[in-house]
Motif scaffolding. Structure first.
Motif, PDB file in Angstrom:
ATOM      1  N   ASN A  48      47.627  51.323  39.143  1.00 40.66           N
ATOM      2  CA  ASN A  48      46.687  52.361  39.589  1.00 40.66           C
ATOM      3  C   ASN A  48      46.558  52.354  41.119  1.00 40.66           C
ATOM      4  O   ASN A  48      45.572  52.807  41.678  1.00 40.66           O
ATOM      5  N   LEU A  50      45.910  50.141  43.279  1.00 44.55           N
ATOM      6  CA  LEU A  50      45.016  49.288  44.055  1.00 44.55           C
ATOM      7  C   LEU A  50      45.865  48.515  45.055  1.00 44.55           C
ATOM      8  O   LEU A  50      45.392  48.108  46.103  1.00 44.55           O
ATOM      9  N   ASN A  73      43.418  59.792  43.181  1.00 44.63           N
ATOM     10  CA  ASN A  73      42.120  59.704  42.502  1.00 44.63           C
ATOM     11  C   ASN A  73      42.199  60.272  41.084  1.00 44.63           C
ATOM     12  O   ASN A  73      41.533  59.782  40.174  1.00 44.63           O
ATOM     13  N   ARG A  76      43.869  57.600  38.991  1.00 41.44           N
ATOM     14  CA  ARG A  76      42.962  56.489  38.684  1.00 41.44           C
ATOM     15  C   ARG A  76      41.934  56.856  37.628  1.00 41.44           C
ATOM     16  O   ARG A  76      41.492  56.008  36.852  1.00 41.44           O
ATOM     17  N   ALA A  77      41.538  58.132  37.605  1.00 48.47           N
ATOM     18  CA  ALA A  77      40.586  58.557  36.582  1.00 48.47           C
ATOM     19  C   ALA A  77      41.210  58.505  35.191  1.00 48.47           C
ATOM     20  O   ALA A  77      40.505  58.417  34.187  1.00 48.47           O
ATOM     21  N   PHE A  83      38.392  44.158  35.220  1.00 46.20           N
ATOM     22  CA  PHE A  83      38.632  43.045  36.143  1.00 46.20           C
ATOM     23  C   PHE A  83      38.219  41.713  35.523  1.00 46.20           C
ATOM     24  O   PHE A  83      37.351  41.650  34.657  1.00 46.20           O
ATOM     25  N   ASN A  87      32.912  43.147  37.666  1.00 44.13           N
ATOM     26  CA  ASN A  87      32.630  44.105  38.736  1.00 44.13           C
ATOM     27  C   ASN A  87      31.811  45.300  38.280  1.00 44.13           C
ATOM     28  O   ASN A  87      32.077  46.434  38.671  1.00 44.13           O
ATOM     29  N   TYR A  89      28.473  47.666  38.428  1.00 45.22           N
ATOM     30  CA  TYR A  89      27.638  48.053  39.567  1.00 45.22           C
ATOM     31  C   TYR A  89      26.236  47.458  39.358  1.00 45.22           C
ATOM     32  O   TYR A  89      25.515  47.904  38.465  1.00 45.22           O
ATOM     33  N   HIS A  91      23.456  47.700  40.795  1.00 43.94           N
ATOM     34  CA  HIS A  91      22.247  48.498  41.041  1.00 43.94           C
ATOM     35  C   HIS A  91      22.020  49.539  39.951  1.00 43.94           C
ATOM     36  O   HIS A  91      21.019  50.244  39.988  1.00 43.94           O
ATOM     37  N   ILE A 105      32.646  62.536  38.402  1.00 49.86           N
ATOM     38  CA  ILE A 105      34.056  62.915  38.572  1.00 49.86           C
ATOM     39  C   ILE A 105      34.451  64.002  37.576  1.00 49.86           C
ATOM     40  O   ILE A 105      35.084  64.983  37.932  1.00 49.86           O
TER      41      ILE A 105
ATOM     42  N   GLU B 131      35.107  43.755  45.823  1.00 53.38           N
ATOM     43  CA  GLU B 131      35.419  44.135  44.439  1.00 53.38           C
ATOM     44  C   GLU B 131      34.625  45.368  43.996  1.00 53.38           C
ATOM     45  O   GLU B 131      35.054  46.095  43.108  1.00 53.38           O
ATOM     46  N   GLN B 132      33.463  45.586  44.622  1.00 55.49           N
ATOM     47  CA  GLN B 132      32.680  46.767  44.254  1.00 55.49           C
ATOM     48  C   GLN B 132      33.421  48.039  44.667  1.00 55.49           C
ATOM     49  O   GLN B 132      33.454  49.015  43.931  1.00 55.49           O
ATOM     50  N   GLU B 134      36.631  48.212  45.028  1.00 58.62           N
ATOM     51  CA  GLU B 134      37.799  48.303  44.144  1.00 58.62           C
ATOM     52  C   GLU B 134      37.434  48.910  42.798  1.00 58.62           C
ATOM     53  O   GLU B 134      38.163  49.755  42.262  1.00 58.62           O
ATOM     54  N   ALA B 135      36.292  48.466  42.250  1.00 55.99           N
ATOM     55  CA  ALA B 135      35.869  48.998  40.956  1.00 55.99           C
ATOM     56  C   ALA B 135      35.638  50.502  41.076  1.00 55.99           C
ATOM     57  O   ALA B 135      36.057  51.279  40.211  1.00 55.99           O
ATOM     58  N   ALA B 136      35.005  50.914  42.158  1.00 53.29           N
ATOM     59  CA  ALA B 136      34.714  52.336  42.342  1.00 53.29           C
ATOM     60  C   ALA B 136      36.006  53.133  42.520  1.00 53.29           C
ATOM     61  O   ALA B 136      36.196  54.169  41.886  1.00 53.29           O
ATOM     62  N   ARG B 137      36.899  52.610  43.365  1.00 50.15           N
ATOM     63  CA  ARG B 137      38.153  53.334  43.599  1.00 50.15           C
ATOM     64  C   ARG B 137      38.978  53.413  42.328  1.00 50.15           C
ATOM     65  O   ARG B 137      39.580  54.441  42.039  1.00 50.15           O
ATOM     66  N   SER B 138      38.988  52.334  41.543  1.00 49.83           N
ATOM     67  CA  SER B 138      39.827  52.360  40.346  1.00 49.83           C
ATOM     68  C   SER B 138      39.234  53.277  39.280  1.00 49.83           C
ATOM     69  O   SER B 138      39.938  53.685  38.360  1.00 49.83           O
ATOM     70  N   ALA B 139      37.948  53.626  39.409  1.00 54.89           N
ATOM     71  CA  ALA B 139      37.373  54.603  38.481  1.00 54.89           C
ATOM     72  C   ALA B 139      37.755  56.022  38.876  1.00 54.89           C
ATOM     73  O   ALA B 139      37.525  56.958  38.125  1.00 54.89           O
ATOM     74  N   GLY B 140      38.314  56.174  40.079  1.00 56.78           N
ATOM     75  CA  GLY B 140      38.746  57.498  40.518  1.00 56.78           C
ATOM     76  C   GLY B 140      37.871  58.107  41.610  1.00 56.78           C
ATOM     77  O   GLY B 140      38.056  59.247  41.986  1.00 56.78           O
ATOM     78  N   PHE B 141      36.888  57.327  42.122  1.00 59.27           N
ATOM     79  CA  PHE B 141      36.069  57.828  43.225  1.00 59.27           C
ATOM     80  C   PHE B 141      36.864  57.755  44.525  1.00 59.27           C
ATOM     81  O   PHE B 141      37.550  56.766  44.784  1.00 59.27           O
ATOM     82  N   SER B 142      36.716  58.789  45.364  1.00 61.08           N
ATOM     83  CA  SER B 142      37.319  58.737  46.698  1.00 61.08           C
ATOM     84  C   SER B 142      36.555  57.703  47.530  1.00 61.08           C
ATOM     85  O   SER B 142      35.504  57.213  47.113  1.00 61.08           O
ATOM     86  N   ILE B 150      28.193  53.924  45.150  1.00 57.36           N
ATOM     87  CA  ILE B 150      28.267  52.509  44.767  1.00 57.36           C
ATOM     88  C   ILE B 150      27.946  51.582  45.929  1.00 57.36           C
ATOM     89  O   ILE B 150      27.132  50.672  45.771  1.00 57.36           O
TER      90      ILE B 150
END
Ligand SMILES: Nc1ncnc2c1ncn2[C@@H]1O[C@H](COP(=O)(O)OP(=O)(O)O)[C@@H](O)[C@H]1O
Ligand SMILES: [Mg+2]
Lengths: 246, 235
Positions: A48, A50, A73, A76-77, A83, A87, A89, A91, A105, B131-132, B134-142, B150
């Motif tokens: 993907n 990374l 993008n 990746r979606a 991981f 990882n 979120y 918050h 998205i 890693e935060q 990375e997690a966001a980018r791998s979900a497809g967020f720019s 995030i």
């Protein structure tokens, strides 16, 4: 679904991926194993992007990753990534973690996204944790939420990088169960893991890597019972002794 | 001074009371507007400072160095005396109509404080594990969306104590606006003093106002933490 053709990658002078040729078909479950530092994470992270590749061709779900015009993008979606360290979120609540990407998205209405998230949470056995925060959960629970978060985007491929390596032994089973279910449902999966039980039960193929090279590629029963390469034999012997290989 | 007789009634009612209240309202308006704008601008500058685009990053860098390292009073004078020469006429006309002193003070306070806020937010962002992202980018967020949904929400949480500090500084610094004739709290206290010679009472009132303002800002941020950011839960 995923095709590597002569893929190379370097970190400065370190040759981490050396002429990788690999094909994963739709619905296939591929397990990648090998000693620590052999390049497993790098390999799975190129899928993907990374980690970008330096040479060769990599095609994922019909998209050419070496082509600058590919919308990374969008790719990746379509590809879920789980991981080693979850990882999540921190918050956001469990439901917030799962619905964020679908809402932002895919532009799915919040209510609909939450209904889908609840279905996924039920599937991973955590429906009652919808409003909990990640740090209130055990490692095993966090990883199951992370899998649900990945599935919420309805991905065509799921990637797992040592999903159980950071877990206490008693929690490994619950995560592997979820992954086995997913494998049986026909999901295309690439899984970096040393869980041989998982590989035996659901993997279609096992790939063994060392020093950035794919040394062996075989169905699980062949790999475990008749490993060809001396490094693979050594690796499997180490796995079976208490001193675990990385 | 020994013969000074206190007379609090002068400032608790009548014309002088009205002056002080109008000063208080101006201080509140000036502080509130500048805090909100400084926070938004600070976020933007912080993101620009971390951009992968070199010119953008350098612009933010120069902005930060320049506005953090020149005295606020000079910046207030700059916007008040100097800005009409560089700003387009449309903006100048609008500023003249809305009260040029107030606008100049608000702009100066906003920009000056945004530079400090940006640096605080940037160190907050740097403390979020990579890693935060990375997690966001791998979900497809720019990159920018990852920041928005995030990284920044987490960074702002960490940054709250220094942010409160910047907000308090801004409220106190707003008293410098009197130097260009903004009739805020300190300005009015001095007016009362020069009309009545009751300086002690007038400035005591001003002091109490700044103190209460500080307490209110701190309380509001704490409330925001609990109600909006769910800090107590996520901690
Ligand atoms: N970002 C990086 N920069 C430099 N070297 C790296 C980076 N990531 C991994 N490496 C190195 O590349 C090699 C392969 O790492 P990795 O793919 O993580 O292996 P594995 O997952 O099999 O343990 C290791 O020697 C590691 O130290
Ligand atoms: Mg690894």
């Amino acid at each position: 679904m995923i095709t590597f053709k002569g893929v190379h990658k370097w970190f400065k002078s370190l040759h981490v991926l050396n002429d990788i040729n690999l094909h994963v078909s739709p619905g296939e479950v591929l397990v990648v194993c090998g000693p620590s530092g052999s390049g497993k994470s790098t390999l799975i992270r190129t899928i993907n992007q990374l980690e970008p590749i330096n040479q060769g061709t990599l095609i994922v779900d019909g998209m050419d990753l070496s082509d600058k015009k590919t919308d990374i993008n969008k790719l990746r979606a379509e590809v879920g990534f789980v991981f080693q360290q979850f990882n999540l979120y921190p918050h956001l609540s469990v439901i917030g973690n799962i619905t964020l990407a679908p809402i932002k998205i895919r532009n799915i209405p919040k209510k609909e996204a939450e209904e889908q998230a609840m279905e996924l949470l039920t599937r991973v056995g955590l429906a009652e944790k919808r409003d909990a925060y990640p740090l209130q959960l055990s490692g095993g629970q966090q990883q199951r939420v992370a899998i649900a978060r990945g599935l919420a985007m309805k991905p065509r491929i799921m990637l797992f990088d040592e999903p159980t390596s950071a877990l206490d032994p008693e929690m490994i089973g619950e995560v592997l169960e979820v992954m086995k279910d997913l494998a049986r449902s026909g999901m295309t999966m690439v899984v970096v893991t040393h869980e041989m039980g998982f590989a035996r039960e659901v993997a279609h193929r096992v790939v063994f890597m060392d020093y950035g090279v794919i040394l062996e590629e075989a169905p699980p029963e062949d790999f475990f019972l008749r490993p060809q390469h001396e490094r693979a034999q050594q690796f499997l012997r180490q796995l079976l002794t208490p001193m675990q290989a990385g | 001074m020994l013969n000074y007789t206190f007379d609090w009634s002068i400032i608790t009612s009548g014309q002088y009371f009205d002056w002080l209240v109008s000063g208080l309202i101006t201080t509140l308006k000036l502080s509130a507007i500048s805090i909100v704008m400084a926070f938004i601008l600070g976020l933007v500058i912080a993101v620009m400072r971390m951009s992968h685009n070199k010119p953008v990053r350098w612009f933010a860098h120069i902005y930060l160095e320049f506005f953090r390292n020149t005295p606020l009073l000079v910046q207030i004078f700059f916007w008040y005396f100097g800005s009409y020469k560089i700003l387009p006429t449309v903006i100048n006309d609008w500023l003249n109509k809305t009260g040029f002193e107030f606008a100049a003070a608000a702009i100066a306070l906003t920009i000056y404080t945004s530079a400090f806020i940006a640096e605080d937010i940037r160190s907050g962002v740097l403390s979020i594990p990579k890693e935060q992202m990375e997690a966001a980018r791998s979900a497809g967020f720019s990159y920018l969306r990852s920041m928005q949904y995030i990284i920044l929400p987490q960074a702002v949480r960490i940054t709250i104590p220094p942010l409160v500090n910047q907000f308090l500084n801004l409220a106190k610094n707003s008293s410098l606006a009197m130097t260009i004739g903004v009739m805020e709290m300190t300005y009015q206290a001095r007016q009362v003093e020069s009309y009545t010679f009751k300086g002690f009472e007038a400035f005591t009132a001003a002091t109490v106002v700044y103190l209460v303002l500080s307490i209110v800002i701190t309380a509001m941020v704490n409330l925001y933490n609990e109600k909006v950011l769910n800090i107590h839960k996520a901690a």
